[in-house]
Write a protein that holds these residues in place. Structure first.
Motif, PDB file in Angstrom:
ATOM      1  N   ALA A 433       0.834  -1.207   0.000  1.00  0.00           N
ATOM      2  CA  ALA A 433       0.000   0.000   0.000  1.00  0.00           C
ATOM      3  C   ALA A 433       0.869   1.258   0.000  1.00  0.00           C
ATOM      4  O   ALA A 433       0.506   2.259  -0.642  1.00  0.00           O
ATOM      5  CB  ALA A 433      -0.923  -0.009   1.216  1.00  0.00           C
ATOM      6  N   LEU A 434       1.979   1.223   0.684  1.00  0.00           N
ATOM      7  CA  LEU A 434       2.915   2.353   0.674  1.00  0.00           C
ATOM      8  C   LEU A 434       3.462   2.593  -0.728  1.00  0.00           C
ATOM      9  O   LEU A 434       3.500   3.726  -1.214  1.00  0.00           O
ATOM     10  CB  LEU A 434       4.053   2.085   1.663  1.00  0.00           C
ATOM     11  CG  LEU A 434       5.259   3.037   1.624  1.00  0.00           C
ATOM     12  CD1 LEU A 434       4.825   4.478   1.890  1.00  0.00           C
ATOM     13  CD2 LEU A 434       6.311   2.602   2.644  1.00  0.00           C
ATOM     14  N   LEU A 435       3.872   1.502  -1.395  1.00  0.00           N
ATOM     15  CA  LEU A 435       4.379   1.632  -2.767  1.00  0.00           C
ATOM     16  C   LEU A 435       3.293   2.157  -3.702  1.00  0.00           C
ATOM     17  O   LEU A 435       3.565   3.004  -4.570  1.00  0.00           O
ATOM     18  CB  LEU A 435       4.901   0.286  -3.263  1.00  0.00           C
ATOM     19  CG  LEU A 435       6.101  -0.321  -2.514  1.00  0.00           C
ATOM     20  CD1 LEU A 435       6.511  -1.631  -3.180  1.00  0.00           C
ATOM     21  CD2 LEU A 435       7.271   0.642  -2.451  1.00  0.00           C
ATOM     22  N   ASP A 436       2.072   1.657  -3.545  1.00  0.00           N
ATOM     23  CA  ASP A 436       0.965   2.116  -4.391  1.00  0.00           C
ATOM     24  C   ASP A 436       0.722   3.615  -4.210  1.00  0.00           C
ATOM     25  O   ASP A 436       0.463   4.343  -5.181  1.00  0.00           O
ATOM     26  CB  ASP A 436      -0.315   1.348  -4.058  1.00  0.00           C
ATOM     27  CG  ASP A 436      -0.284  -0.088  -4.572  1.00  0.00           C
ATOM     28  OD1 ASP A 436       0.503  -0.375  -5.496  1.00  0.00           O
ATOM     29  OD2 ASP A 436      -1.039  -0.918  -4.032  1.00  0.00           O
ATOM     30  N   PHE A 437       0.786   4.081  -2.980  1.00  0.00           N
ATOM     31  CA  PHE A 437       0.579   5.506  -2.695  1.00  0.00           C
ATOM     32  C   PHE A 437       1.667   6.341  -3.378  1.00  0.00           C
ATOM     33  O   PHE A 437       1.370   7.390  -3.980  1.00  0.00           O
ATOM     34  CB  PHE A 437       0.612   5.741  -1.185  1.00  0.00           C
ATOM     35  CG  PHE A 437       0.338   7.164  -0.782  1.00  0.00           C
ATOM     36  CD1 PHE A 437      -0.959   7.600  -0.551  1.00  0.00           C
ATOM     37  CD2 PHE A 437       1.385   8.075  -0.638  1.00  0.00           C
ATOM     38  CE1 PHE A 437      -1.214   8.916  -0.181  1.00  0.00           C
ATOM     39  CE2 PHE A 437       1.137   9.395  -0.270  1.00  0.00           C
ATOM     40  CZ  PHE A 437      -0.164   9.814  -0.043  1.00  0.00           C
ATOM     41  N   MET A 438       2.914   5.890  -3.313  1.00  0.00           N
ATOM     42  CA  MET A 438       4.015   6.619  -3.935  1.00  0.00           C
ATOM     43  C   MET A 438       3.874   6.634  -5.458  1.00  0.00           C
ATOM     44  O   MET A 438       4.086   7.666  -6.109  1.00  0.00           O
ATOM     45  CB  MET A 438       5.351   5.996  -3.523  1.00  0.00           C
ATOM     46  CG  MET A 438       5.655   6.145  -2.033  1.00  0.00           C
ATOM     47  SD  MET A 438       7.090   5.171  -1.494  1.00  0.00           S
ATOM     48  CE  MET A 438       8.430   6.068  -2.298  1.00  0.00           C
ATOM     49  N   LEU A 439       3.494   5.499  -6.033  1.00  0.00           N
ATOM     50  CA  LEU A 439       3.302   5.418  -7.489  1.00  0.00           C
ATOM     51  C   LEU A 439       2.175   6.337  -7.948  1.00  0.00           C
ATOM     52  O   LEU A 439       2.299   7.023  -8.974  1.00  0.00           O
ATOM     53  CB  LEU A 439       3.013   3.980  -7.900  1.00  0.00           C
ATOM     54  CG  LEU A 439       4.190   2.999  -7.826  1.00  0.00           C
ATOM     55  CD1 LEU A 439       3.691   1.555  -7.898  1.00  0.00           C
ATOM     56  CD2 LEU A 439       5.185   3.271  -8.948  1.00  0.00           C
ATOM     57  N   ALA A 440       1.081   6.362  -7.193  1.00  0.00           N
ATOM     58  CA  ALA A 440      -0.050   7.224  -7.549  1.00  0.00           C
ATOM     59  C   ALA A 440       0.349   8.694  -7.459  1.00  0.00           C
ATOM     60  O   ALA A 440      -0.020   9.512  -8.318  1.00  0.00           O
ATOM     61  CB  ALA A 440      -1.242   6.931  -6.634  1.00  0.00           C
ATOM     62  N   LEU A 442       3.238   9.980  -7.931  1.00  0.00           N
ATOM     63  CA  LEU A 442       4.121  10.315  -9.044  1.00  0.00           C
ATOM     64  C   LEU A 442       3.466  10.062 -10.397  1.00  0.00           C
ATOM     65  O   LEU A 442       4.092  10.284 -11.444  1.00  0.00           O
ATOM     66  CB  LEU A 442       5.416   9.483  -8.935  1.00  0.00           C
ATOM     67  CG  LEU A 442       6.326   9.812  -7.748  1.00  0.00           C
ATOM     68  CD1 LEU A 442       7.452   8.780  -7.646  1.00  0.00           C
ATOM     69  CD2 LEU A 442       6.904  11.208  -7.886  1.00  0.00           C
ATOM     70  N   GLU A 443       2.210   9.581 -10.364  1.00  0.00           N
ATOM     71  CA  GLU A 443       1.450   9.279 -11.585  1.00  0.00           C
ATOM     72  C   GLU A 443       2.212   8.308 -12.489  1.00  0.00           C
ATOM     73  O   GLU A 443       2.332   8.500 -13.698  1.00  0.00           O
ATOM     74  CB  GLU A 443       1.106  10.570 -12.341  1.00  0.00           C
ATOM     75  CG  GLU A 443       0.228  11.519 -11.529  1.00  0.00           C
ATOM     76  CD  GLU A 443      -0.169  12.759 -12.302  1.00  0.00           C
ATOM     77  OE1 GLU A 443       0.357  12.976 -13.414  1.00  0.00           O
ATOM     78  OE2 GLU A 443      -1.013  13.523 -11.796  1.00  0.00           O
ATOM     79  N   ILE A 444       2.698   7.245 -11.870  1.00  0.00           N
ATOM     80  CA  ILE A 444       3.419   6.204 -12.594  1.00  0.00           C
ATOM     81  C   ILE A 444       2.478   5.017 -12.790  1.00  0.00           C
ATOM     82  O   ILE A 444       1.912   4.492 -11.831  1.00  0.00           O
ATOM     83  CB  ILE A 444       4.671   5.744 -11.821  1.00  0.00           C
ATOM     84  CG1 ILE A 444       5.646   6.916 -11.653  1.00  0.00           C
ATOM     85  CG2 ILE A 444       5.372   4.583 -12.543  1.00  0.00           C
ATOM     86  CD1 ILE A 444       6.818   6.594 -10.731  1.00  0.00           C
ATOM     87  N   ASP A 445       2.276   4.617 -14.028  1.00  0.00           N
ATOM     88  CA  ASP A 445       1.432   3.460 -14.331  1.00  0.00           C
ATOM     89  C   ASP A 445       2.233   2.178 -14.179  1.00  0.00           C
ATOM     90  O   ASP A 445       3.384   2.083 -14.613  1.00  0.00           O
ATOM     91  CB  ASP A 445       0.903   3.558 -15.765  1.00  0.00           C
ATOM     92  CG  ASP A 445      -0.067   4.718 -15.936  1.00  0.00           C
ATOM     93  OD1 ASP A 445      -0.783   5.025 -14.971  1.00  0.00           O
ATOM     94  OD2 ASP A 445      -0.065   5.318 -17.038  1.00  0.00           O
ATOM     95  N   VAL A 446       1.613   1.194 -13.555  1.00  0.00           N
ATOM     96  CA  VAL A 446       2.230  -0.112 -13.385  1.00  0.00           C
ATOM     97  C   VAL A 446       1.788  -1.027 -14.525  1.00  0.00           C
ATOM     98  O   VAL A 446       0.568  -1.158 -14.752  1.00  0.00           O
ATOM     99  CB  VAL A 446       1.857  -0.738 -12.032  1.00  0.00           C
ATOM    100  CG1 VAL A 446       2.509  -2.104 -11.855  1.00  0.00           C
ATOM    101  CG2 VAL A 446       2.251   0.190 -10.893  1.00  0.00           C
ATOM    102  N   PRO A 447       2.696  -1.650 -15.242  1.00  0.00           N
ATOM    103  CA  PRO A 447       2.294  -2.561 -16.328  1.00  0.00           C
ATOM    104  C   PRO A 447       1.407  -3.671 -15.800  1.00  0.00           C
ATOM    105  O   PRO A 447       1.554  -4.151 -14.687  1.00  0.00           O
ATOM    106  CB  PRO A 447       3.634  -3.115 -16.835  1.00  0.00           C
ATOM    107  CG  PRO A 447       4.657  -2.097 -16.409  1.00  0.00           C
ATOM    108  CD  PRO A 447       4.148  -1.516 -15.120  1.00  0.00           C
ATOM    109  N   ASP A 448       0.439  -4.113 -16.630  1.00  0.00           N
ATOM    110  CA  ASP A 448      -0.488  -5.172 -16.231  1.00  0.00           C
ATOM    111  C   ASP A 448       0.238  -6.441 -15.842  1.00  0.00           C
ATOM    112  O   ASP A 448      -0.194  -7.169 -14.954  1.00  0.00           O
ATOM    113  CB  ASP A 448      -1.474  -5.461 -17.372  1.00  0.00           C
ATOM    114  CG  ASP A 448      -2.420  -4.317 -17.629  1.00  0.00           C
ATOM    115  OD1 ASP A 448      -2.586  -3.489 -16.699  1.00  0.00           O
ATOM    116  OD2 ASP A 448      -2.962  -4.212 -18.742  1.00  0.00           O
ATOM    117  N   SER A 449       1.371  -6.739 -16.507  1.00  0.00           N
ATOM    118  CA  SER A 449       2.110  -7.957 -16.209  1.00  0.00           C
ATOM    119  C   SER A 449       2.750  -7.905 -14.840  1.00  0.00           C
ATOM    120  O   SER A 449       3.182  -8.927 -14.311  1.00  0.00           O
ATOM    121  CB  SER A 449       3.207  -8.178 -17.270  1.00  0.00           C
ATOM    122  OG  SER A 449       4.105  -7.073 -17.291  1.00  0.00           O
TER     123      SER A 449
END
Length: 450
Positions: A433-440, A442-449
């Motif tokens: 959840a911490l990583l998800d918050f940081m990615l959001a 920074l508006e970084i999309d995570v590849p589906d794979s």
């Protein structure tokens, strides 16, 4: 000790922490009576959390958060029930030998191997081919030095001026590979007084203990041991060969008179073989000159081990020398593999640049006195620090979200500063959840794979 868990995703952070928690539940508790507010498990997890977040103030911030929010990242991310005080952590952990945590290194290695990461680090050094050799670099590093603070496990140094100092040294084995940045930490081996030995322990003795303890486990990996000139003595070479491993060790003229007398004699008589390669980097031209000789005696005794010797000298277009070093090896040498052999030998520097120096200068604070204790505390905390470094490496290799953040933030320091700031003010349900918050953010999309 048998490892007690088989996580569903052995390379995921939550599963790694669960496995580490399982080990910590088995730590010996020397307390008596029923008035035990904090568990050994909580004390160990608390210490580990400081190293993983690279924040000496992490526990203090989580105690503050717990008072206001009635929960904290200490519980949600690291699985603690209660946050012990710093003094309590030191007192509880001091009697615990670092070996209790070693099984985690083996579990991580096996999981990385199953995922193909270990095979990806192999280097083809033998003429017969095969899947290549696994390079394991050994090196010792000091992580404590003082004229006053010491414990029963310290090395005592008596100086010529009459002063006495104390230090802790550890051998830090890592899997390395030329051209690849990550190094995979294996179980450390500490330089400590040995029962039944009057002679003070030293780095090479610790390295031999490490080899003897892990030899059986590493037999199937076709391991080649790398080391500096300190290791290129016959007893160490014999110890490696006895375990069906090979070696590549730095070999200096100042410490190998007999061998270099043979090198000089071979040179005078034209028996030294030479191989030269020119390479370009942009407009620059470099010349790599390899010289090598086979079956030279390592020392001046009838039982001298015969080794193969090689050196590399790199010059620029003007003839200026840019690099020079020489090594001995138990592996076969020829014109076809001497350049690859030198590349493998030079990968030894990764144990210093990619491990020991990182541990001291890139946020892990290995030399910081988090608590010295009277027995095992310094070594146990150092081991937790190495585990934190290993788990960060695993996440970089196997966790797409972690890797995306590291790639998009300007530096390692910025990554950990972000974690420290966020966990100071916000409580996250999990590390994911911490990583998800940081990615959001920074508006970084995570590849589906991923």
């Amino acid at each position: 000790m048998a490892f007690p868990f088989k996580p569903a995703n052995p390379l995921g952070f939550d599963d790694l922490v669960t496995s580490l928690k399982g080990l910590m539940q088995q730590l010996p508790d020397q307390r008596t009576g029923k008035n035990c507010l904090y568990s050994m498990e909580d004390a160990a997890l608390a210490a580990f959390s400081v190293f993983y977040t690279q924040s000496p103030s992490f526990l203090a911030h989580q105690r503050t958060m717990e008072k206001s929010k009635r929960k904290s990242n200490a519980q949600t991310i690291f699985g603690m029930e209660r946050i012990p005080t710093d003094n309590c952590i030191r007192d509880l952990l001091d009697p615990v030998a670092p070996e209790h945590l070693y099984p985690l290194f083996g579990q991580v290695f096996d999981a990385l191997n199953a995922a193909g990461h270990i095979d990806a680090m192999r280097v083809p050094l033998k003429p017969e081919g095969g899947r290549g050799q696994l390079l394991i670099a050994l090196d010792g590093t000091n992580y404590h030095h003082s004229h006053t603070i010491h414990c029963s496990q310290c090395t005592k140094i008596e100086h010529a001026n009459g002063e006495v100092s104390y230090q802790h040294t550890v051998v830090t084995p890592v899997v390395v590979s030329p051209g690849k940045d990550p190094v995979i930490s294996l179980e450390p081996e500490f330089v400590v007084p040995q029962d039944g030995h009057d002679k003070q322990d030293c780095e090479t003795a610790a390295a031999k203990r490490w080899l003897a303890a892990r030899g059986e486990r590493l037999k199937g990996y076709d391991a080649t041991i790398l080391g500096d000139d300190l290791y290129s003595r016959q007893p160490m070479c014999d110890a490696v060969l006895a375990l069906d491993m090979d070696f590549i060790f730095v070999c200096k003229p100042s410490s190998h008179d007999t061998l270099y007398e043979w090198v000089e004699d071979f040179t005078r008589n034209g028996f030294i073989k030479t191989h030269e390669i020119q390479r370009r980097r942009g407009k620059e031209v470099f010349t790599d000159t390899y010289r090598y000789a086979l079956d030279l005696p390592l020392r001046e005794r009838d039982d001298a081990l015969k080794v193969n010797w090689f050196e590399l000298t790199t010059t620029d277009r003007s003839g200026k020398q840019l690099f020079h070093n020489a090594w001995i090896t138990s592996l076969a040498l020829n014109e076809g593999n001497v350049a690859t052999m030198a590349e493998a030998a030079r990968a030894r520097w990764k144990i210093e640049n990619g491990c020991n120096n990182v541990m001291k200068t890139k946020g892990y604070h290995l030399e910081h006195n988090f608590g010295h204790g009277k027995k095992h505390l310094a070594a146990l905390l150092a081991t937790m620090n190495f585990i934190a470094f290993l788990l960060h490496t695993v996440q970089e290799l196997a966790h797409v979200k972690y890797r995306l953040l590291r790639e998009n933030l300007p530096s390692r320091k910025a990554f950990f500063q972000s974690i420290q700031a966020l966990t100071t003010f916000m409580c996250f349900d999990s590390f994911e959840a911490l990583l998800d918050f940081m990615l959001a953010g920074l508006e970084i999309d995570v590849p589906d794979s991923g």
